[in-house]
Design an enzyme around this catalytic site. Structure first.
Site, PDB file in Angstrom:
ATOM      1  N   GLY A   1       0.840  -1.211   0.000  1.00  0.00           N
ATOM      2  CA  GLY A   1       0.000   0.000   0.000  1.00  0.00           C
ATOM      3  C   GLY A   1       0.867   1.249   0.000  1.00  0.00           C
TER       4      GLY A   1
ATOM      5  CB  SER B   1      -8.214   7.178   9.726  1.00  0.00           C
ATOM      6  OG  SER B   1      -8.920   8.198   9.062  1.00  0.00           O
ATOM      7  CB  SER B   2      -8.043  12.555  10.776  1.00  0.00           C
ATOM      8  OG  SER B   2      -8.428  12.489   9.424  1.00  0.00           O
ATOM      9  CB  CYS B   3     -12.508   9.364   9.544  1.00  0.00           C
ATOM     10  SG  CYS B   3     -12.116   7.634   9.498  1.00  0.00           S
TER      11      CYS B   3
ATOM     12  CE1 TYR C   1      -9.982   2.601   6.905  1.00  0.00           C
ATOM     13  CE2 TYR C   1      -9.985   4.892   7.604  1.00  0.00           C
ATOM     14  CZ  TYR C   1      -9.301   3.776   7.179  1.00  0.00           C
ATOM     15  OH  TYR C   1      -7.939   3.828   7.022  1.00  0.00           O
TER      16      TYR C   1
ATOM     17  CE  LYS D   1      -7.690   1.864   9.883  1.00  0.00           C
ATOM     18  NZ  LYS D   1      -6.496   0.997   9.885  1.00  0.00           N
TER      19      LYS D   1
ATOM     20  N   PRO E   1      -2.948   9.149  11.594  1.00  0.00           N
ATOM     21  CG  PRO E   1      -2.282   7.893   9.731  1.00  0.00           C
ATOM     22  CD  PRO E   1      -2.855   7.776  11.117  1.00  0.00           C
TER      23      PRO E   1
ATOM     24  CG  HIS F   1      -8.297   9.322   0.086  1.00  0.00           C
ATOM     25  ND1 HIS F   1      -7.585   8.152   0.113  1.00  0.00           N
ATOM     26  CD2 HIS F   1      -9.129   9.287   1.156  1.00  0.00           C
ATOM     27  CE1 HIS F   1      -7.970   7.439   1.167  1.00  0.00           C
ATOM     28  NE2 HIS F   1      -8.903   8.102   1.812  1.00  0.00           N
TER      29      HIS F   1
HETATM   30  O1  GFB Z   1     -10.472  12.643   0.257  1.00  0.00           O
HETATM   31  P1  GFB Z   1     -11.924  12.383   0.448  1.00  0.00           P
HETATM   32  O2  GFB Z   1     -12.530  11.367  -0.451  1.00  0.00           O
HETATM   33  O3  GFB Z   1     -12.211  11.921   1.908  1.00  0.00           O
HETATM   34  O4  GFB Z   1     -12.744  13.738   0.206  1.00  0.00           O
HETATM   35  P2  GFB Z   1     -12.587  12.521   3.337  1.00  0.00           P
HETATM   36  C1  GFB Z   1     -12.382  14.956   0.795  1.00  0.00           C
HETATM   37  C2  GFB Z   1     -13.284  16.091   0.303  1.00  0.00           C
HETATM   38  O5  GFB Z   1     -12.991  16.335  -1.093  1.00  0.00           O
HETATM   39  C3  GFB Z   1     -14.779  15.807   0.374  1.00  0.00           C
HETATM   40  C4  GFB Z   1     -14.200  16.419  -1.813  1.00  0.00           C
HETATM   41  O6  GFB Z   1     -15.436  16.992   0.768  1.00  0.00           O
HETATM   42  C5  GFB Z   1     -15.135  15.452  -1.083  1.00  0.00           C
HETATM   43  O7  GFB Z   1     -16.500  15.705  -1.401  1.00  0.00           O
HETATM   44  N1  GFB Z   1     -13.961  16.084  -3.234  1.00  0.00           N
HETATM   45  C6  GFB Z   1     -14.078  16.952  -4.279  1.00  0.00           C
HETATM   46  C7  GFB Z   1     -13.598  14.892  -3.737  1.00  0.00           C
HETATM   47  N2  GFB Z   1     -13.857  16.346  -5.441  1.00  0.00           N
HETATM   48  C8  GFB Z   1     -13.525  15.045  -5.134  1.00  0.00           C
HETATM   49  C9  GFB Z   1     -13.166  13.927  -5.937  1.00  0.00           C
HETATM   50  O8  GFB Z   1     -13.097  13.985  -7.162  1.00  0.00           O
HETATM   51  N3  GFB Z   1     -12.881  12.768  -5.278  1.00  0.00           N
HETATM   52  C10 GFB Z   1     -12.947  12.670  -3.907  1.00  0.00           C
HETATM   53  N4  GFB Z   1     -12.622  11.499  -3.328  1.00  0.00           N
HETATM   54  N5  GFB Z   1     -13.309  13.721  -3.135  1.00  0.00           N
HETATM   55  C11 GFB Z   1     -11.949  10.109   3.983  1.00  0.00           C
HETATM   56  C12 GFB Z   1     -12.648   8.975   4.656  1.00  0.00           C
HETATM   57  O9  GFB Z   1     -12.792  11.196   4.133  1.00  0.00           O
HETATM   58  O10 GFB Z   1     -10.729  10.436   4.582  1.00  0.00           O
HETATM   59  C13 GFB Z   1     -11.746   7.843   4.912  1.00  0.00           C
HETATM   60  O11 GFB Z   1     -13.780   8.603   3.880  1.00  0.00           O
HETATM   61  C14 GFB Z   1     -10.419   8.272   5.494  1.00  0.00           C
HETATM   62  O12 GFB Z   1     -12.401   6.968   5.776  1.00  0.00           O
HETATM   63  C15 GFB Z   1      -9.810   9.425   4.742  1.00  0.00           C
HETATM   64  O13 GFB Z   1     -10.578   8.619   6.838  1.00  0.00           O
HETATM   65  C16 GFB Z   1      -8.565   9.943   5.371  1.00  0.00           C
HETATM   66  O14 GFB Z   1     -11.472  13.329   3.902  1.00  0.00           O
HETATM   67  O15 GFB Z   1     -13.897  13.213   3.329  1.00  0.00           O
END
Ligand code: GFB
Length: 320
Positions: free
Chosen positions: A21, A114-116, A143, A147, A170, A186
């Site tokens: 990973g 994770s910070s979540c 998730y 965690k 993290p 992400h």
């Molecule tokens: O990185 P992300 O998917 O995870 O999304 P989280 C962060 C923010 O970016 C959200 C926005 O507000 C999304 O709506 N965003 C905008 C997008 N455009 C995009 C896109 O094209 N793709 C994605 N993926 N997001 C995760 C958790 O939350 O963080 C996991 O679901 C984990 O469990 C991780 O903890 C670190 O920060 O919202």
């Protein structure tokens, strides 16, 4: 940086679970600078969700130290759409590894969360004490619960069996080897892939999920790996500890940064029908800084490096 080595890695057999990973690979790169023997197991050898596989491997190889970055991970949509996998896989992986490590007499284990784990509306920046003080963000509660169970497992084995098992949380990580698949990634790798494709196609705009107003903190995975090795050597407490850069920005500001790095000239538009997730997730990293560690890679530099990596690894990176 100052480092009081309470636990020396020199000459130790160190197992990195989940070495393929993004985080596991970064830990392997970082361990090249330590005089230890690194152990890894392929997925064909050990399915970490299966207790018998993990116990047999651990008993046969007897590592002295274990890093646990292994996890089923993904962005906001993947978390929301695959709740069973995010809960089951992660519970099984951490329970199997932690229990088998105790049985095999592992000296030190570092579990990654994770910070979540923190409540959706936790006061910002989020200190370690915010754990279990309010409801979780619904998109990633599965998730998060897994965690949180991992943190509690480390604490329970420490209390009942005297194991030196610790947990690090993290913030949102990014780096080479990330997942660039638009459905499961992400936000940071998604924006790199979207902006690059839009530039190549001469598209007029790139669409952000959600409103673009949520704020996130980002840490380069090589900084994270360095912090984890530092904690493995120096941290030995029951409380989990935050790992972050200490600063955040809005998703729109991140998109503008990525647009500049990629050299895309079109517009950025939003799609509020997609979830925003937590409004803000900034870690309080004062415990970590007090212990002599801070992030070194600025976000703009890190994004430039990852974009170079992405271009060098296309189309393999795009199709992961
Ligand atoms: O990185 P992300 O998917 O995870 O999304 P989280 C962060 C923010 O970016 C959200 C926005 O507000 C999304 O709506 N965003 C905008 C997008 N455009 C995009 C896109 O094209 N793709 C994605 N993926 N997001 C995760 C958790 O939350 O963080 C996991 O679901 C984990 O469990 C991780 O903890 C670190 O920060 O919202």
């Amino acid at each position: 940086m100052t480092e009081t080595a309470a636990y020396a890695l020199d000459g130790k057999r160190v197992y990195v679970a989940g070495h393929r990973g993004m985080v596991g690979s970064a830990i392997l790169r970082r361990l090249e600078r330590e005089s230890c023997e690194v152990l890894v197991a392929s997925r064909a050898q050990v399915d970490l969700r299966r207790q018998a596989d993990v116990e047999a491997w651990m008993a046969a190889h007897r590592p002295q130290a274990v890093f646990v970055p292994a996890a089923t991970v993904g962005g906001i949509l993947a978390n929301d759409q695959r709740p069973a996998e995010f809960l089951y896989d992660n519970l099984m992986i951490e329970a199997n590894l932690i229990h088998a490590a105790w049985r095999a007499g592992v000296e030190k284990l570092l579990f990654l969360g994770s910070s979540c784990i923190y409540p959706k509306l936790a006061p910002q920046p989020m200190s370690e004490e915010a754990l279990l003080t309010g409801p979780l963000e619904p998109t990633n509660q599965w998730y998060a619960v897994a965690k949180i169970a991992g943190i509690k497992l480390c604490q329970a084995y420490r209390r009942q069996y005297g194991c030196d098992f610790i947990s690090a949380m993290p913030t949102n990580l990014y780096g080479p080897g990330d997942n660039f698949d638009l459905q499961s990634s992400h936000v940071l790798p998604a924006l790199i892939a979207k902006m690059h494709a839009a530039r190549e196609a001469g598209a007029a705009s790139v669409t952000l999920w959600g409103t673009g107003t949520p704020k996130r903190e980002f840490l380069h995975v090589d900084d994270c790996a360095d912090a984890l090795v530092h904690l493995m050597k120096t941290y030995s407490e029951e409380d989990h500890i935050n790992v972050g850069s200490g600063s955040d920005l809005s998703i729109r500001a991140l998109a503008e940064l990525v647009r500049d790095v990629v050299g895309y000239r079109g517009e950025i538009v939003t799609d509020p029908s997609k979830p925003d997730g937590a409004p803000r997730k900034l870690m309080d990293v004062s415990r970590l800084t007090a212990r002599g560690w801070k992030a070194r890679i600025p976000l703009d530099e890190g994004v430039r490096e990852v974009y170079r990596w992405y271009c060098d690894h296309l189309p393999a990176a795009a199709g992961r």
